[in-house]
Write an enzyme that holds these catalytic residues in place. Sequence first.
Site, PDB file in Angstrom:
ATOM      1  CG  ASP A 134       2.449 -42.107   5.899  1.00 53.47           C
ATOM      2  OD1 ASP A 134       1.630 -42.872   6.435  1.00 53.47           O
ATOM      3  OD2 ASP A 134       2.846 -42.258   4.743  1.00 53.47           O
ATOM      4  CB  CYS A 188     -19.197 -44.398  11.878  1.00 54.46           C
ATOM      5  SG  CYS A 188     -17.627 -43.798  11.206  1.00 54.46           S
ATOM      6  CB  CYS A 191     -23.024 -45.329   8.193  1.00 53.21           C
ATOM      7  SG  CYS A 191     -22.468 -45.181   6.476  1.00 53.21           S
ATOM      8  CB  CYS A 194     -16.435 -47.372   4.115  1.00 49.59           C
ATOM      9  SG  CYS A 194     -16.584 -47.716   5.884  1.00 49.59           S
ATOM     10  CB  CYS A 198     -14.111 -52.530   0.815  1.00 47.53           C
ATOM     11  SG  CYS A 198     -12.365 -52.981   0.638  1.00 47.53           S
ATOM     12  CB  CYS A 214      -5.972 -52.413   1.612  1.00 50.67           C
ATOM     13  SG  CYS A 214      -6.267 -50.664   1.304  1.00 50.67           S
ATOM     14  CB  CYS A 240      -8.051 -47.736  -3.407  1.00 49.23           C
ATOM     15  SG  CYS A 240      -9.813 -48.122  -3.571  1.00 49.23           S
ATOM     16  CB  CYS A 243     -13.194 -46.882   2.076  1.00 48.03           C
ATOM     17  SG  CYS A 243     -11.511 -46.316   2.368  1.00 48.03           S
TER      18      CYS A 243
END
Length: 380
Positions: A134, A188, A191, A194, A198, A214, A240, A243
Amino acid sequence: MDFEQLKQDVIAYSKTIGIDKIGFASASPFEELKQRLIQQQQLNYQSGFEEPDIEKRTNPQLLLSGAKSIIAIALAYPSKLKNAPLSKRGERRGIFCRASWGQDYHLVLRDRLQKLEAYLIEKLPDIEVKSMVDTGELSDRAVSERAGIGWSGKNCSIITPEFGSYVYLGEMITNVPFPPDQPIEDQCGSCTKCIDICPTGALIQGGQLDSKKCIAFLTQTKGFLPEEYRDKIGNRIYGCDTCQTVCPKNKGMDFHNHPEMEPDPELVKPLLTPLLTISNRDFKEKYGIMSGSWRGKKPLQRNAILALAHFKEASAIPDLIGVMKDDPRPVLRGTAAWALGKIGGDGVGEAIEKAMQREKDEEVLHEMNRGLELLAQKKE
């Protein structure tokens, strides 16, 4: 050395130490990512939490001389809360995003990567490795996409066929030339759920994210939250998931494979009012194990105040007045004044006016005036 056989041995070993999916990629530069990052920088889409050196983010050779391949790992995390406590009038609750449930995932993935490193060193004593989770220089998403862990979704998450996007990612650069896996084709399609849902319009067609819009980023900032976003926070204390929860590929995906990731319902869906006055010691003891605590308690307390305003929770008025009057931190005093204006009620205006008489901070005074304006609008 038969590197294909070594790869199969590593895959087999990974299953014994709690790695849900593993993939292998070449360590060649990420040229496509480099162009995208340059564009993001030009558009001011970056959050500021990223590694600032684009070369380091896209060239594994700068991180490990002689890098030949990258091993990507994924661990699935739970998406559903068992025995979730109810949020009701007088006992309103906030919510931490799923990536903050259980023990800090950085620690969990580092443990798995360290075990993988030890296994490889035992097999190849001269091996060189560099692992990251990360916060490292490389893009977890770009590495995982190349290694066939999943495809990069329009929600800017890696979506796996097996676990949806509810996965933590980590990687290990090595000088061993493992045969690479093939990337997974984007699934995806047309589609855009998301993007459409948002709350702040942070997701942009083409898999781009305006990080500064975001909510996951906004909940981690430490200053006053811009007013245009305050009503959009809802009851989110940290992060959050919107999405992800709307993604059709996540339907029915809920994995409880790792005891360390099991959430305490009272921690991840906490009562809001007690958060306002929690001590540093209690905060560290209670929330310190969670990844959502990394910015300290102030952003979470500010978000709790905004959540109380979202609920228009009248029972919290005395506590909010206390924060507005006595908290030493301007961000919390000012946010509490704004929240009081949103909630309204007898005596609120007088409390704000009284607090203004001794307030010296200009930003707090602005929020207090804004609180009074909101009260006046209720009377119109």
